[in-house]
Write a protein that holds these residues in place. Structure first.
Motif, PDB file in Angstrom:
ATOM      1  N   SER A 272       8.379   0.401 -16.215  1.00 52.01           N
ATOM      2  CA  SER A 272       7.914   1.360 -15.208  1.00 52.01           C
ATOM      3  C   SER A 272       8.059   0.810 -13.787  1.00 52.01           C
ATOM      4  CB  SER A 272       6.466   1.779 -15.480  1.00 52.01           C
ATOM      5  OG  SER A 272       5.641   0.642 -15.482  1.00 52.01           O
ATOM      6  N   GLU A 273       7.933  -0.515 -13.636  1.00 53.10           N
ATOM      7  CA  GLU A 273       8.090  -1.117 -12.300  1.00 53.10           C
ATOM      8  C   GLU A 273       9.539  -1.020 -11.806  1.00 53.10           C
ATOM      9  OE1 GLU A 273       5.968  -2.679  -9.979  1.00 53.10           O
ATOM     10  OE2 GLU A 273       4.558  -1.519 -11.159  1.00 53.10           O
ATOM     11  N   ASP A 274      10.478  -1.029 -12.792  1.00 52.69           N
ATOM     12  CA  ASP A 274      11.896  -1.013 -12.430  1.00 52.69           C
ATOM     13  C   ASP A 274      12.497   0.382 -12.477  1.00 52.69           C
ATOM     14  OD1 ASP A 274      11.926  -3.812 -12.215  1.00 52.69           O
ATOM     15  OD2 ASP A 274      12.079  -3.984 -14.393  1.00 52.69           O
ATOM     16  N   ALA A 275      11.668   1.385 -12.717  1.00 53.33           N
ATOM     17  CA  ALA A 275      12.178   2.745 -12.848  1.00 53.33           C
ATOM     18  C   ALA A 275      12.786   3.219 -11.530  1.00 53.33           C
ATOM     19  CB  ALA A 275      11.050   3.685 -13.271  1.00 53.33           C
ATOM     20  N   TYR A 276      13.545   4.272 -11.624  1.00 54.50           N
ATOM     21  CA  TYR A 276      14.137   4.886 -10.425  1.00 54.50           C
ATOM     22  C   TYR A 276      13.032   5.467  -9.543  1.00 54.50           C
ATOM     23  CZ  TYR A 276      18.951   4.424 -12.082  1.00 54.50           C
ATOM     24  OH  TYR A 276      20.174   3.921 -12.475  1.00 54.50           O
ATOM     25  N   PRO A 277      13.344   5.716  -8.256  1.00 56.85           N
ATOM     26  CA  PRO A 277      12.294   6.131  -7.319  1.00 56.85           C
ATOM     27  C   PRO A 277      11.909   7.605  -7.440  1.00 56.85           C
ATOM     28  CG  PRO A 277      14.402   6.040  -6.201  1.00 56.85           C
ATOM     29  CD  PRO A 277      14.640   5.510  -7.581  1.00 56.85           C
ATOM     30  N   LYS A 278      10.879   7.967  -6.684  1.00 56.18           N
ATOM     31  CA  LYS A 278      10.409   9.356  -6.566  1.00 56.18           C
ATOM     32  C   LYS A 278      10.626   9.772  -5.113  1.00 56.18           C
ATOM     33  CE  LYS A 278       6.195  12.024  -7.479  1.00 56.18           C
ATOM     34  NZ  LYS A 278       4.808  11.924  -7.999  1.00 56.18           N
ATOM     35  N   PHE A 279      11.196  10.957  -4.893  1.00 56.08           N
ATOM     36  CA  PHE A 279      11.466  11.395  -3.516  1.00 56.08           C
ATOM     37  C   PHE A 279      11.649  12.910  -3.489  1.00 56.08           C
ATOM     38  CE2 PHE A 279      15.372   9.814  -5.558  1.00 56.08           C
ATOM     39  CZ  PHE A 279      16.117  10.990  -5.606  1.00 56.08           C
ATOM     40  N   VAL A 280      11.670  13.456  -2.285  1.00 61.32           N
ATOM     41  CA  VAL A 280      11.950  14.869  -2.082  1.00 61.32           C
ATOM     42  C   VAL A 280      13.461  15.020  -1.894  1.00 61.32           C
ATOM     43  CG1 VAL A 280      11.547  16.856  -0.573  1.00 61.32           C
ATOM     44  CG2 VAL A 280       9.695  15.234  -1.050  1.00 61.32           C
ATOM     45  N   PHE A 281      14.050  15.990  -2.579  1.00 63.01           N
ATOM     46  CA  PHE A 281      15.514  16.117  -2.574  1.00 63.01           C
ATOM     47  C   PHE A 281      16.083  16.222  -1.158  1.00 63.01           C
ATOM     48  CE2 PHE A 281      19.399  18.860  -2.933  1.00 63.01           C
ATOM     49  CZ  PHE A 281      20.219  17.873  -3.457  1.00 63.01           C
ATOM     50  N   GLU A 282      15.451  16.988  -0.292  1.00 61.38           N
ATOM     51  CA  GLU A 282      15.967  17.150   1.072  1.00 61.38           C
ATOM     52  C   GLU A 282      16.003  15.817   1.821  1.00 61.38           C
ATOM     53  OE1 GLU A 282      15.253  19.854   5.083  1.00 61.38           O
ATOM     54  OE2 GLU A 282      14.117  20.292   3.270  1.00 61.38           O
ATOM     55  N   ALA A 305      11.423   1.497  -1.876  1.00 60.22           N
ATOM     56  CA  ALA A 305      10.624   0.787  -0.866  1.00 60.22           C
ATOM     57  C   ALA A 305       9.622   1.739  -0.228  1.00 60.22           C
ATOM     58  CB  ALA A 305      11.542   0.191   0.194  1.00 60.22           C
ATOM     59  N   MET A 306      10.057   2.964   0.077  1.00 63.28           N
ATOM     60  CA  MET A 306       9.143   3.968   0.653  1.00 63.28           C
ATOM     61  C   MET A 306       8.005   4.262  -0.306  1.00 63.28           C
ATOM     62  SD  MET A 306      11.171   7.065   2.445  1.00 63.28           S
ATOM     63  CE  MET A 306      12.789   6.749   3.074  1.00 63.28           C
ATOM     64  N   GLU A 307       8.370   4.376  -1.590  1.00 61.54           N
ATOM     65  CA  GLU A 307       7.364   4.696  -2.613  1.00 61.54           C
ATOM     66  C   GLU A 307       6.325   3.577  -2.720  1.00 61.54           C
ATOM     67  OE1 GLU A 307       7.478   6.238  -7.247  1.00 61.54           O
ATOM     68  OE2 GLU A 307       9.304   5.473  -6.328  1.00 61.54           O
ATOM     69  N   ARG A 308       6.817   2.331  -2.677  1.00 60.89           N
ATOM     70  CA  ARG A 308       5.895   1.188  -2.758  1.00 60.89           C
ATOM     71  C   ARG A 308       4.926   1.179  -1.584  1.00 60.89           C
ATOM     72  NH1 ARG A 308      10.456  -1.621  -4.763  1.00 60.89           N
ATOM     73  NH2 ARG A 308      11.015  -2.369  -2.681  1.00 60.89           N
ATOM     74  N   ASN A 309       5.425   1.665  -0.431  1.00 56.46           N
ATOM     75  CA  ASN A 309       4.576   1.714   0.762  1.00 56.46           C
ATOM     76  C   ASN A 309       3.714   2.978   0.822  1.00 56.46           C
ATOM     77  OD1 ASN A 309       5.688  -0.689   1.582  1.00 56.46           O
ATOM     78  ND2 ASN A 309       7.344   0.285   2.719  1.00 56.46           N
ATOM     79  N   GLY A 310       3.746   3.748  -0.261  1.00 52.58           N
ATOM     80  CA  GLY A 310       2.930   4.958  -0.316  1.00 52.58           C
ATOM     81  C   GLY A 310       3.466   6.067   0.551  1.00 52.58           C
ATOM     82  N   ASN A 311       4.780   6.041   0.839  1.00 56.94           N
ATOM     83  CA  ASN A 311       5.360   7.074   1.703  1.00 56.94           C
ATOM     84  C   ASN A 311       6.514   7.733   0.957  1.00 56.94           C
ATOM     85  OD1 ASN A 311       6.450   8.638   3.671  1.00 56.94           O
ATOM     86  ND2 ASN A 311       7.298   6.944   4.867  1.00 56.94           N
ATOM     87  N   LEU A 312       6.315   9.030   0.610  1.00 60.17           N
ATOM     88  CA  LEU A 312       7.354   9.754  -0.093  1.00 60.17           C
ATOM     89  C   LEU A 312       8.385  10.340   0.879  1.00 60.17           C
ATOM     90  CD1 LEU A 312       6.329  12.095  -3.030  1.00 60.17           C
ATOM     91  CD2 LEU A 312       8.081  10.356  -2.960  1.00 60.17           C
ATOM     92  N   GLY A 313       8.258  10.032   2.147  1.00 61.34           N
ATOM     93  CA  GLY A 313       9.181  10.610   3.120  1.00 61.34           C
ATOM     94  C   GLY A 313       8.496  11.694   3.912  1.00 61.34           C
ATOM     95  N   PRO A 314       9.098  12.121   4.998  1.00 60.03           N
ATOM     96  CA  PRO A 314       8.455  13.029   5.934  1.00 60.03           C
ATOM     97  C   PRO A 314       8.025  14.349   5.344  1.00 60.03           C
ATOM     98  CG  PRO A 314      10.797  12.749   6.451  1.00 60.03           C
ATOM     99  CD  PRO A 314      10.448  11.721   5.436  1.00 60.03           C
ATOM    100  N   ILE A 315       8.805  14.877   4.393  1.00 57.07           N
ATOM    101  CA  ILE A 315       8.471  16.197   3.865  1.00 57.07           C
ATOM    102  C   ILE A 315       7.294  16.109   2.894  1.00 57.07           C
ATOM    103  CG2 ILE A 315       9.345  18.096   2.445  1.00 57.07           C
ATOM    104  CD1 ILE A 315      12.111  17.416   3.690  1.00 57.07           C
ATOM    105  N   ALA A 316       7.372  15.124   2.001  1.00 58.12           N
ATOM    106  CA  ALA A 316       6.328  15.026   0.978  1.00 58.12           C
ATOM    107  C   ALA A 316       4.963  14.695   1.553  1.00 58.12           C
ATOM    108  CB  ALA A 316       6.728  13.966  -0.046  1.00 58.12           C
ATOM    109  N   THR A 317       4.942  14.032   2.689  1.00 58.56           N
ATOM    110  CA  THR A 317       3.652  13.611   3.227  1.00 58.56           C
ATOM    111  C   THR A 317       3.174  14.517   4.362  1.00 58.56           C
ATOM    112  OG1 THR A 317       4.811  12.086   4.708  1.00 58.56           O
ATOM    113  CG2 THR A 317       3.990  11.189   2.621  1.00 58.56           C
ATOM    114  N   ALA A 318       3.981  15.539   4.680  1.00 63.11           N
ATOM    115  CA  ALA A 318       3.612  16.433   5.806  1.00 63.11           C
ATOM    116  C   ALA A 318       2.361  17.231   5.466  1.00 63.11           C
ATOM    117  CB  ALA A 318       4.758  17.367   6.108  1.00 63.11           C
TER     118      ALA A 318
END
Length: 318
Positions: A272-282, A305-318
């Motif tokens: 699970s630590e090495d799994a692929y990341p989670k992100f918003v497609f856009e 790296a964004m996921e580890r920092n608790g940031n899914l990117g601008p859209i997911a965290t808006a």
């Protein structure tokens, strides 16, 4: 070198179903590409699509392409060009909202035909996603749902012509890349080859076959399957002879706000630590736009790296 996988979809309805499903599974795991025959889109209709596409290029795009070549001095280049592709293209959007009626220069018959072709390809894409679900042990409809977002999937078509090129050793028709999206359905010229994929360190031709649809997997399917299926580098070689090559590539992608991540059923506890990341497609597409012709792995790492920092990117965290 193993033979390029050609899947006869009619065999999914008979006693050869399990062998055919196994062939699709092997193609997804080891090639990232396969070619479909007897896929349900009528050959006569595909002939009309091809004829109208080639007529449209001659009528509305050929002169423009020649002027671009002349203005950039491409016929006289002496060294390799790495920031330009020898292709003439236009794009059609089908989902979530069609723009076919807004594209200039398209004749009415061509608009109608491309709308119908897109509807048939959309159904084929969704049928294929369910076949992949079956092979992966995911519930039917899982991949379509993963792509859905709030407004449904994004679906569009890139119509390309690759005219004869005077310096094919110096200019690629389309430089090597993986596709960012979901599942790609390609109707290509059956007389002019040029499409190649990278397998085991060697460039392999995708054979032109009359009335076939070539399928390839994009980065999003690699992420959702946690790397069980791979998106693969491919390119188009420019050709010196003939009338050039036609390519109609339709991209069935996640919706812009779909959150993409590995299917939990495909992630082993210990990895699970090495799994692929989670992100918003856009967000992925914004990153991809600037680095399309570079390796995909740094893209995945950036989102991890964004996921580890608790940031899914601008859209997911808006």
């Amino acid at each position: 070198m193993a033979t390029f996988p050609v899947v006869n979809m009619e065999k999914l309805n008979g006693e050869e179903r399990s062998a055919t499903m196994e062939m699709i599974k092997d193609a997804c795991e080891n090639w990232g590409f396969f070619e479909l025959v007897n896929h349900g889109i009528a050959p006569e209709f595909m002939d009309i699509v091809e004829r109208l596409t080639k007529e449209h290029y001659k009528r509305a795009m050929e002169q423009r392409f020649k002027e671009m070549v002349e203005s950039k001095g491409l016929e006289a280049v002496q060294s390799e060009i790495d920031d330009l592709d020898w292709e003439s293209t236009f794009f059609l959007r089908h989902l979530p909202v069609s723009n076919i009626s807004e594209i200039p220069d398209l004749e009415e018959e061509y608009r109608k035909v491309m709308k119908e072709f897109a509807a048939q390809l959309e159904k084929l894409a969704e049928d294929l996603l369910d076949l992949l679900c079956e092979n992966l042990g995911l519930e039917k409809g899982y991949l379509k749902k993963a792509f859905y977002g709030s407004k449904g999937p994004t679906f569009g078509t890139k119509v390309s012509n690759y005219p004869p090129c005077p310096k094919p050793d110096l200019i690629k028709g389309l430089r090597a890349h993986t596709d960012a999206g979901g599942i790609i359905l390609l109707f290509q010229d059956d007389k002019v080859s040029g499409l190649q994929l990278l397998k085991d360190g060697e460039w392999v031709d995708v054979p032109p076959m009359r009335h076939s649809i070539v399928i390839n997997l994009g980065d999003q399917l690699e992420v959702i399957t946690n790397g069980k299926y791979k998106s693969v580098l491919h390119r188009v070689l420019a050709q010196t002879d003939g009338n050039g090559r036609m390519s109609i590539a339709s991209f069935y992608n996640p919706g812009s706000d779909a959150v993409i991540y590995p299917a939990p059923a495909l992630v082993e506890k210990e990895e699970s630590e090495d799994a692929y990341p989670k992100f918003v497609f856009e967000d992925y597409m914004k990153l991809y736009a600037g680095v399309k012709f570079q390796a995909k792995e740094p893209r995945f790492e950036a989102f991890k790296a964004m996921e580890r920092n608790g940031n899914l990117g601008p859209i997911a965290t808006a």
